[in-house]
Write a protein that holds these residues in place. Structure first.
Motif, PDB file in Angstrom:
ATOM      1  N   TYR A  13      49.222  46.711  -1.464  1.00 45.38           N
ATOM      2  CA  TYR A  13      49.357  47.604  -0.754  1.00 45.38           C
ATOM      3  C   TYR A  13      48.458  48.532   0.059  1.00 45.38           C
ATOM      4  O   TYR A  13      47.072  48.665   0.012  1.00 45.38           O
ATOM      5  CB  TYR A  13      49.499  49.164  -1.248  1.00 45.38           C
ATOM      6  CG  TYR A  13      50.876  48.875  -2.132  1.00 45.38           C
ATOM      7  CD1 TYR A  13      52.266  49.056  -1.299  1.00 45.38           C
ATOM      8  CD2 TYR A  13      51.384  48.564  -2.871  1.00 45.38           C
ATOM      9  CE1 TYR A  13      53.393  49.418  -1.501  1.00 45.38           C
ATOM     10  CE2 TYR A  13      52.237  49.112  -4.047  1.00 45.38           C
ATOM     11  CZ  TYR A  13      53.699  48.744  -2.722  1.00 45.38           C
ATOM     12  OH  TYR A  13      54.691  49.383  -4.044  1.00 45.38           O
TER      13      TYR A  13
ATOM     14  N   ARG B 107      64.256  58.596   5.366  1.00 45.70           N
ATOM     15  CA  ARG B 107      64.154  57.452   4.711  1.00 45.70           C
ATOM     16  C   ARG B 107      63.107  57.081   4.340  1.00 45.70           C
ATOM     17  O   ARG B 107      62.026  56.594   3.739  1.00 45.70           O
ATOM     18  CB  ARG B 107      64.981  56.212   3.950  1.00 45.70           C
ATOM     19  CG  ARG B 107      66.250  55.993   3.039  1.00 45.70           C
ATOM     20  CD  ARG B 107      66.325  56.609   2.387  1.00 45.70           C
ATOM     21  NE  ARG B 107      67.789  56.704   1.449  1.00 45.70           N
ATOM     22  CZ  ARG B 107      68.013  58.217   0.215  1.00 45.70           C
ATOM     23  NH1 ARG B 107      67.272  59.091   0.416  1.00 45.70           N
ATOM     24  NH2 ARG B 107      69.063  58.554  -0.096  1.00 45.70           N
ATOM     25  N   THR B 108      62.159  56.845   5.696  1.00 47.50           N
ATOM     26  CA  THR B 108      61.288  56.074   5.878  1.00 47.50           C
ATOM     27  C   THR B 108      60.002  57.228   5.321  1.00 47.50           C
ATOM     28  O   THR B 108      59.861  59.218   4.970  1.00 47.50           O
ATOM     29  CB  THR B 108      61.264  56.422   7.543  1.00 47.50           C
ATOM     30  OG1 THR B 108      59.837  56.191   7.615  1.00 47.50           O
ATOM     31  CG2 THR B 108      61.277  58.733   8.321  1.00 47.50           C
ATOM     32  N   GLU B 109      59.387  56.744   5.328  1.00 45.60           N
ATOM     33  CA  GLU B 109      57.899  56.822   4.212  1.00 45.60           C
ATOM     34  C   GLU B 109      56.517  57.605   6.046  1.00 45.60           C
ATOM     35  O   GLU B 109      55.562  56.614   4.659  1.00 45.60           O
ATOM     36  CB  GLU B 109      57.922  56.296   2.840  1.00 45.60           C
ATOM     37  CG  GLU B 109      58.268  57.639   1.767  1.00 45.60           C
ATOM     38  CD  GLU B 109      58.125  56.540   0.761  1.00 45.60           C
ATOM     39  OE1 GLU B 109      57.526  54.989   0.269  1.00 45.60           O
ATOM     40  OE2 GLU B 109      59.549  56.296  -0.355  1.00 45.60           O
ATOM     41  N   SER B 110      57.471  56.385   5.823  1.00 45.61           N
ATOM     42  CA  SER B 110      56.061  56.129   7.700  1.00 45.61           C
ATOM     43  C   SER B 110      55.094  57.412   8.010  1.00 45.61           C
ATOM     44  O   SER B 110      56.184  58.826   7.939  1.00 45.61           O
ATOM     45  CB  SER B 110      56.745  55.724   8.700  1.00 45.61           C
ATOM     46  OG  SER B 110      56.041  55.890   9.580  1.00 45.61           O
ATOM     47  N   ARG B 111      54.320  57.190   8.430  1.00 42.74           N
ATOM     48  CA  ARG B 111      53.601  59.142   9.190  1.00 42.74           C
ATOM     49  C   ARG B 111      53.764  59.224  10.105  1.00 42.74           C
ATOM     50  O   ARG B 111      53.228  60.857  10.694  1.00 42.74           O
ATOM     51  CB  ARG B 111      51.483  58.371   9.107  1.00 42.74           C
ATOM     52  CG  ARG B 111      51.197  57.596   9.673  1.00 42.74           C
ATOM     53  CD  ARG B 111      49.721  56.838   8.830  1.00 42.74           C
ATOM     54  NE  ARG B 111      49.991  55.770   9.862  1.00 42.74           N
ATOM     55  CZ  ARG B 111      49.201  55.243  10.443  1.00 42.74           C
ATOM     56  NH1 ARG B 111      48.615  56.356  11.517  1.00 42.74           N
ATOM     57  NH2 ARG B 111      49.206  53.958  11.200  1.00 42.74           N
ATOM     58  N   LYS B 113      56.616  60.156  11.137  1.00 43.36           N
ATOM     59  CA  LYS B 113      58.306  60.422  10.877  1.00 43.36           C
ATOM     60  C   LYS B 113      58.173  62.076  11.679  1.00 43.36           C
ATOM     61  O   LYS B 113      59.549  62.180  11.856  1.00 43.36           O
ATOM     62  CB  LYS B 113      58.442  60.791   9.112  1.00 43.36           C
ATOM     63  CG  LYS B 113      59.791  61.554   8.831  1.00 43.36           C
ATOM     64  CD  LYS B 113      59.921  62.022   6.694  1.00 43.36           C
ATOM     65  CE  LYS B 113      61.415  62.437   6.912  1.00 43.36           C
ATOM     66  NZ  LYS B 113      61.742  62.742   5.127  1.00 43.36           N
ATOM     67  N   GLU B 189      68.986  63.174   3.229  1.00 42.26           N
ATOM     68  CA  GLU B 189      67.402  63.455   2.086  1.00 42.26           C
ATOM     69  C   GLU B 189      67.872  63.785   0.980  1.00 42.26           C
ATOM     70  O   GLU B 189      66.536  63.843  -0.143  1.00 42.26           O
ATOM     71  CB  GLU B 189      66.393  64.533   3.273  1.00 42.26           C
ATOM     72  CG  GLU B 189      65.437  63.401   3.099  1.00 42.26           C
ATOM     73  CD  GLU B 189      64.992  64.527   5.063  1.00 42.26           C
ATOM     74  OE1 GLU B 189      64.301  65.406   4.432  1.00 42.26           O
ATOM     75  OE2 GLU B 189      63.718  64.434   5.632  1.00 42.26           O
ATOM     76  N   ARG B 193      66.929  58.515  -3.185  1.00 42.21           N
ATOM     77  CA  ARG B 193      67.425  56.303  -3.333  1.00 42.21           C
ATOM     78  C   ARG B 193      67.779  55.829  -4.834  1.00 42.21           C
ATOM     79  O   ARG B 193      67.894  54.690  -4.424  1.00 42.21           O
ATOM     80  CB  ARG B 193      65.459  56.589  -2.921  1.00 42.21           C
ATOM     81  CG  ARG B 193      65.616  55.044  -1.983  1.00 42.21           C
ATOM     82  CD  ARG B 193      63.907  55.186  -2.210  1.00 42.21           C
ATOM     83  NE  ARG B 193      63.575  55.829  -1.417  1.00 42.21           N
ATOM     84  CZ  ARG B 193      63.195  55.185  -0.033  1.00 42.21           C
ATOM     85  NH1 ARG B 193      63.454  53.865   0.428  1.00 42.21           N
ATOM     86  NH2 ARG B 193      62.863  56.092   1.040  1.00 42.21           N
TER      87      ARG B 193
END
Lengths: 363, 304
Positions: A13, B107-111, B113, B189, B193
């Protein structure tokens, strides 16, 4: 059932290496436990086998077929999730039937197999219930049945016992082992609990920082740990640092000269690992042993532990069967002198390096 | 013993306190609702039975003629039909548009979000009128879309986009989309998952996982979002007036006309109650059908 092969499996990662070139062969019908502290890469490895995480490099083969780039639904794995992940809107029977339905198994056959799978986990009478109407242990067994009913090539278990209370954990552990043996399932089991791993697995893979530290049977790992990490992670070990003066003679930093097995390592800096239960304790100072003062006596029921400070300042913990009344050892308490003895072959010489036990020397 | 007794008594005492305070906390909100919603509605309901007179404005009466007029006048039936149709289509389309985005956001874990959430919420800060004005600039004969199509040679003359049902649909969907997205997102949410992963592990491809696991589990969100959006659409005012033009009539503008232009308060009141009742009935029917479906599946499952 099929053989599972991981070939230099790697996951990065960014600059963080979660799994560092892990290679492993799990034989047909074998149960292998991936063991290590949290963040060691064991779950990432399991999820790569299931197909939920794409590896950065390496290969995964199930039953001779390269599945490295297959999506999870085209791999022949049956997974039991830590959270069980039952479908809350389906009954127990529907949960178990789901995988068969996906495989287009004829309805009549599917019903028979669902019934058999539920009987296998002793839940036949709860087939019409919804998951939320079941206890944790029952949900766990539904998850097992759901994964097993499709006869997966590889059976994957992700810390399946961590959400159960202690008593149930023991029961389910035995149950999983029996099922696995009876059905001859090729199984990979992830856990951070060494006792769980030792009692369940044919072989253990100890991981730390994404690297496989050692692979072996429970006995091999316990008796001959490959390094300080394994020595401290599988069971407990006293660790003495120092150097190997010549073959068979180890001198600790505290100035203690000890006889050790004469095999293997060349003279030089070394660490010595010694299991607490291999050490005998006798009251009073005498020759023919290592003398020290008791710092702490811990009564553990069947065993009693003596934490002993040696003259050189090092500490060694010895674990002996609790002395019976009348035994002079019974009267020993903190501050008293004792003599520690152990057979030289119980000492294990290891390369010096960071160990798993922060409290060096005294466990 | 004594300590056990006191510890046992304490939670009970605390609960009693909460109970005694509870009703008082409800007073301000209750008063507000009674004063500004219930009371006017009661008055309006009474008006809807009055008789209209062009000279005397409103005559106290108890007649059903306002309601009778609505149900015998094809024009007003048509207005109601248009309203229901617009609301149904907009609800459906916004559901289809919102679901993938809501799923992505859940579902996104992106910053990014939170930036995504803000981007969705931001349109709610722009009033409907301002937004409709924006659409005019986009859809008008001189607007961006026509300008683009003309310069690309797709059309030789400006296409009429403003003051069409199409403009109303686009405008309303744009207004209600954030509500649908946020409602669905919060429900998705809540779905682990891991159940999706379990489905995939058992051999279900993405479409099957959606149909068999994700959709049934997110049905409460679909119902909640659908209800909210349907009610908003049924009562849309600014968007149909500004983007639909005078030819395109929905219920809210129609009843507003009765109050302001023709000053026929009794008929306007009747329209208001017809709109309210049809919204209520359709919402209840819709949600029961959907939730019964959900329930049905469970019952079907039971005997197996």
């Amino acid at each position: 059932m099929s053989e599972l092969i991981l070939d230099r499996l790697r996951k990065e990662y960014g600059s963080f290496v979660a799994v560092d070139d892990v290679s492993l062969r799990v034989e047909e019908g074998e149960l292998v436990a991936l063991l290590g502290p949290s963040g060691c890469g064991k779950t990432t490895t399991l999820r790569m086998i299931a197909g939920f995480i794409e590896p950065t490099a390496g290969r995964i083969t199930i039953g001779g077929r390269d599945v490295t780039w297959d999506p999870p639904y085209r791999r022949d794995t049956g997974m039991v999730f830590q959270s069980y992940a039952l479908f809350p809107h389906m009954t127990v029977a529907q949960n178990v039937a789901f995988g068969l339905e996906m495989r287009k198994v004829p309805r009549a056959e599917a019903e028979t197999r669902v019934r058999r799978a539920l009987d296998l986990v002793r839940l036949g009478h709860l087939a019409a219930r919804l998951p939320r109407q079941l206890s944790g242990g029952q949900q766990q067994r539904v998850a097992l049945a759901r994964a097993l009913v499709v006869n997966p090539g590889v059976f994957l278990l992700d810390e399946p016992l961590s959400n159960l209370d202690a008593k149930l954990r023991l029961e389910v552990r035995v149950e999983i082992r029996e099922l696995q043996k009876r059905l001859g399932l090729t199984t990979v089991f992830v856990t951070h609990d060494q006792e769980e791993a030792l009692t369940l697995a044919d072989r253990l893979v100890v991981m730390d920082h994404g690297v496989v530290q050692q692979v072996g049977t429970p006995e091999e790992l316990y008796e001959s740990p490959a390094n300080l990490f394994v020595a401290g992670f599988i069971g407990r070990s006293n660790v003495l640092r120092g150097r190997l003066a010549e073959r068979g003679r180890f001198i600790s930093k505290g100035g203690l000269a000890l006889a050790v097995p004469a095999d293997g390592m060349a003279p030089g800096e070394a660490a010595l690992a010694l299991r607490p239960e291999r050490i005998g304790v006798a009251p009073g100072a005498s020759d023919g042993g290592v003398v020290g003062r008791v710092a702490l006596v811990t009564y553990l029921g069947a065993a009693t532990e003596y934490r002993v400070t040696l003259d050189g300042g090092e500490t060694i913990t010895a674990s002996v069967p609790t002395p019976r009344p009348g035994d002079p050892l019974k009267l020993v308490s903190a501050g008293d002198a004792v003599t520690l003895t152990w057979p030289a072959e119980s000492c294990r010489l290891l390369a010096p390096g960071p160990g798993a036990t922060p409290d060096e020397g005294g466990l | 013993m004594a300590t056990a007794a006191t510890t046992a008594a304490r939670p009970a005492g605390r609960r009693a306190e909460a109970f005694s305070l509870g009703p008082f906390l409800l007073v301000p909100a209750s008063l507000l609702v009674v004063a500004f919603l219930a009371a006017p509605l009661v008055v309006l309901f009474r008006y809807s039975f009055n008789r209209y007179s062009p000279r005397e404005f409103m005559i106290d009466a108890f007649t059903l003629e306002n309601y009778a007029r609505f149900f015998t006048d094809a024009y007003f039936i048509g207005v109601l039909a248009t309203t229901v149709q617009v609301a149904a289509v907009c609800t459906l389309v916004s559901l289809l548009f919102a679901y993938p985005l809501a799923y992505l956001m859940a579902r996104t874990e992106s910053r990014w979000k939170s930036a995504l959430v803000i981007a969705v919420v931001f349109p709610l800060m722009v009033g409907n009128v301002v937004r409709a004005a924006g659409w005019m600039a986009v859809l008008g004969n001189e607007g961006i879309v026509n300008h683009l199509m003309l310069s690309l040679g797709i059309v030789s003359q400006p296409v009429r986009l403003m003051y069409t049902p199409f403009a109303v649909y686009v405008g309303i969907i744009a207004v209600v989309l954030p509500y649908m997205i946020l409602t669905l997102q919060s429900v998705i949410e809540g779905i682990g998952r891991d159940v999706e992963e379990a489905a995939a592990n058992l051999g279900a491809g993405p479409m099957t996982t959606f149909r068999r696991v994700l959709l049934p589990l997110s049905l409460p969100g679909v119902i909640a979002g659908g209800t909210l959006v349907f009610i908003l659409c049924m009562n849309a005012y600014a968007t149909p007036v500004l983007l639909g033009g005078p030819q395109f009539k929905m219920m809210a503008p129609a009843l507003y006309d009765q109050f302001t232009r023709t000053t026929n308060w009794p008929f306007g009141a009747a329209l208001a109650f017809i709109l309210m009742t049809s919204t209520l009935v359709l919402t209840i029917v819709g949600t029961t059908v959907l939730s019964r479906r959900m329930h049905h599946r469970k019952l079907e499952a039971a005997p197996r």
